[in-house]
Structure formats: structure tokens, C-alpha cells
Design an enzyme around this catalytic site. Structure first.
Site, PDB file in Angstrom:
ATOM      1  N   PRO A   2       0.802  -1.213   0.000  1.00 60.57           N
ATOM      2  CA  PRO A   2       0.000   0.000   0.000  1.00 60.57           C
ATOM      3  C   PRO A   2       0.834   1.260   0.000  1.00 60.57           C
ATOM      4  CG  PRO A   2      -0.089  -1.175   2.107  1.00 60.57           C
ATOM      5  CD  PRO A   2       1.066  -1.669   1.353  1.00 60.57           C
ATOM      6  N   GLU A   3       0.602   2.080  -0.987  1.00 60.25           N
ATOM      7  CA  GLU A   3       1.142   3.426  -1.001  1.00 60.25           C
ATOM      8  C   GLU A   3      -0.020   4.359  -0.645  1.00 60.25           C
ATOM      9  OE1 GLU A   3       3.670   4.234  -4.396  1.00 60.25           O
ATOM     10  OE2 GLU A   3       3.947   2.111  -4.757  1.00 60.25           O
ATOM     11  N   HIS A  93      -3.014 -15.346   8.676  1.00 59.65           N
ATOM     12  CA  HIS A  93      -2.240 -14.139   8.958  1.00 59.65           C
ATOM     13  C   HIS A  93      -3.092 -12.981   9.481  1.00 59.65           C
ATOM     14  CE1 HIS A  93       1.284 -16.107   7.424  1.00 59.65           C
ATOM     15  NE2 HIS A  93       0.673 -16.363   6.286  1.00 59.65           N
ATOM     16  N   ARG A 112       3.566 -10.932   5.656  1.00 58.57           N
ATOM     17  CA  ARG A 112       4.993 -10.719   5.912  1.00 58.57           C
ATOM     18  C   ARG A 112       5.274 -10.027   7.247  1.00 58.57           C
ATOM     19  NH1 ARG A 112       7.693  -8.568   0.395  1.00 58.57           N
ATOM     20  NH2 ARG A 112       9.598  -8.830   1.578  1.00 58.57           N
TER      21      ARG A 112
END
Length: 285
Positions: A2-3, A93, A112
Site C-alpha cells: 500500500p502506497e 495471517h 509478511r
DNA sequence: CAAGTTACCTGACGGC
DNA sequence: TGCCGTCAGGTAACTT
């Protein structure tokens, strides 16, 4: 993942469903994130509190409560947040779940675990621009973010302009995708030293950064592999990529093959004909 | 002190 | 089929 545009899309998607809701409990997977506010502190500080606002700063999602306590969520590379029924199966996750009074819960999913969760007291939240965000650059859409401001920051830098754009301490929210796309649109070579851009270059580049970020937000963000918004829907801006992940493909402006190089350890895509080292030729978009 | 490199993690993909 | 190397949207702690 995400930017700025992706976080903004998530923020806008969550806001109508989250504002006014009350947190009743918090659960965590026990796996470490890059930063994770202690579970007990979240349960104590957020339990019974009502969500007042949902907003964004840089690539951080800000959830403020009625007593001004502030929950800050960063999504790292693979993070995602969304609202789910408390009875929906918990996925591998799903690392933090903020349970609401209406049977739903906000879930942070991040394979991650480069993401982070912080909890700020009302006092810390009040002073966040000189505290938590002290090292964070200006928002690209803010009034203070001007071509002159960027040029003065860049004057001290010998680093490539692409690295400068991606430095969150200079300007907030621009990551690898949008740095590549903005420099293509401006006709500026990504390796060109940031200090060599002139006032006119910064005027054009800032205009195009704002234009591309706006378009991406309107498209619901970019979906590379796993980005989905707060409703579980993909974005569509990747359909508009001109250079990112297009090595060998034809430049949409001149037909030359898009090249891929590495700058400061990051994949960098550009058109060797439209983005010369020395000159800026804005591409009409 | 600016700037480049490594580390943090998991998963997807390509080559063999 | 599966094993192995490489790479990925971000950030910060390192090293040089």
C-alpha cells in the site's frame, strides 16, 4: 502493497462503517509485527471507546476515539485491514482483531508482518506532528507542499530523484509504483540527481504526482497481487501503469521498450527515449 | 552526515 | 512433482 492511494481507499471504505462504533475487546495472534502495541494496553485503552474519526497520514491509517486516544495502523508491504463478522473464520495471517459492539470486527491481515500497530494517548495524539510524525514529510496534497519546498529539500541531496520521491521524510506517501509512474509522466530520468531539477521541473513533477495519486484513488488503488479495499474489492489503477512492471513492453508515448534498472535496491522502470538523463519532457497524459 | 546495504518475513513464480 | 533461487507495494537499523 500500500502506497498513499491504497491507504486512502481503505480509509474511505472503512470510515462510514467504523465511525460511531464501540470497541469491546481486542485479540491478537501472538506473532510479532514490526511494531505492535501491547495487547493489554489496547484492551484497556480502547475497551468501551467509540470511534470518532478515521483518517490517513502518509501511509498510516489513523483511528481516533471519542477521548482522543489514537490507534495507528501501518500495512507494510502485504498488510490489509477490513471489517468481518466475528463469526467468520479467522485466517492464518489475521494478526490483530478489534471487536466491535455490533458483532463485527476490524481485522489486520499481514503475511509478511512488516506492518505495525501503535497506540497514542490523547496527549501524544495531540502532539503527533511533533512526536510520532516528526520525521514524516509533508502530504503531497497539502498547501505547504510546493515546488519551491521540494526544490529546497532536494538541493542538499545528490541522490537520484526517484529515491528522493520515495523518501517519506521528504514527501509522504509515494512508494515504488507511483515514483516510477510520476517520473515517466514528467519525462524525467529516475536516476537524475534530485538537486539538478529546476523550478519548472518541480512544478510539472508535483502537478503530475498529484494527478496520478488522484487518479489512482479514483480507481480504487492498484492491485498487484493481494491488495483489496476494506470491502474486499480489488483496485484497478494497475490497468493504467505506463512503466511499472512493464519491462520490455512498448512505451505508450514513443513505442520504445521499457527498461528495468535497480536504483537504491529497488526495481525501477522507465522509457529510455522519453526520460533522458539531462532533460525533462513532460508526457501528455 | 548523506547514501547505500541489510534485515525483517512469507509467498509466488520460474528454472531445472 | 518438488526443490531452489529470486523477487515483491515499506521502513529502519546498520555500514561506509
Amino acid at each position: 502493497m500500500p502506497e498513499l492511494p491504497e491507504v486512502e481507499v481503505i480509509c474511505q471504505g472503512l470510515r462510514p462503517h467504523l465511525v460511531g462504533r464501540v470497541v469491546i475487546d481486542v485479540q491478537a495472534s501472538g506473532k510479532p509485527l514490526r511494531h505492535l502495541a501491547p495487547l493489554a494496553a489496547m484492551q484497556e485503552m480502547l475497551g468501551g471507546k467509540r470511534v470518532k474519526t478515521v483518517s490517513r497520514r502518509a501511509k498510516y491509517l489513523l483511528i481516533a476515539f471519542d477521548d482522543e486516544t489514537l490507534l495507528i495502523i501501518h500495512l507494510g508491504m502485504t498488510g490489509n485491514v477490513g471489517l468481518f463478522s466475528q463469526t467468520a473464520p479467522v485466517k492464518v495471517h489475521d494478526h490483530v482483531r478489534w471487536q466491535l459492539e455490533n458483532g463485527y470486527e476490524l481485522r489486520l491481515h499481514d503475511s509478511r508482518r512488516f506492518g505495525g500497530v501503535w497506540l497514542l494517548s490523547a496527549e501524544q495524539a495531540e502532539a503527533r506532528e511533533s512526536g510520532f510524525f516528526a520525521a514524516t514529510g509533508l502530504e503531497p496534497f497539502s498547501l505547504g507542499c510546493t515546488p519551491a519546498h521540494l526544490m529546497s529539500l532536494a538541493a542538499k541531496r545528490n541522490q537520484p530523484v526517484k529515491t528522493f520521491l520515495m523518501d517519506g521524510k521528504a514527501v509522504a506517501g509515494i512508494g515504488n509504483i507511483y515514483a516510477n509512474e510520476a517520473l515517466f509522466a514528467a519525462g524525467i530520468h529516475p536516476a537524475r540527481p534530485a538537486s539538478t531539477l529546476r523550478k519548472r521541473d518541480w512544478q510539472q513533477l508535483l502537478f503530475l504526482i498529484r494527478s496520478i495519486l488522484s487518479q489512482a484513488i479514483c480507481c480504487g488503488g492498484s492491485t498487484i497481487s493481494d491488495f483489496i479495499n476494506a470491502s474486499g474489492e480489488s483496485g484497478y489503477f494497475q490497468m493504467n501503469f505506463q512503466v511499472y512492471n512493464r519491462k520490455g513492453g512498448p512505451c505508450s508515448r514513443c513505442g520504445a521498450a521499457i527498461e528495468k534498472i535497480v536504483i537504491t535496491g529497488r526495481a525501477t522502470y522507465f522509457c529510455p527515449r522519453c526520460q533522458k538523463e539531462s532533460k525533462a519532457h513532460p508526457v501528455h497524459i
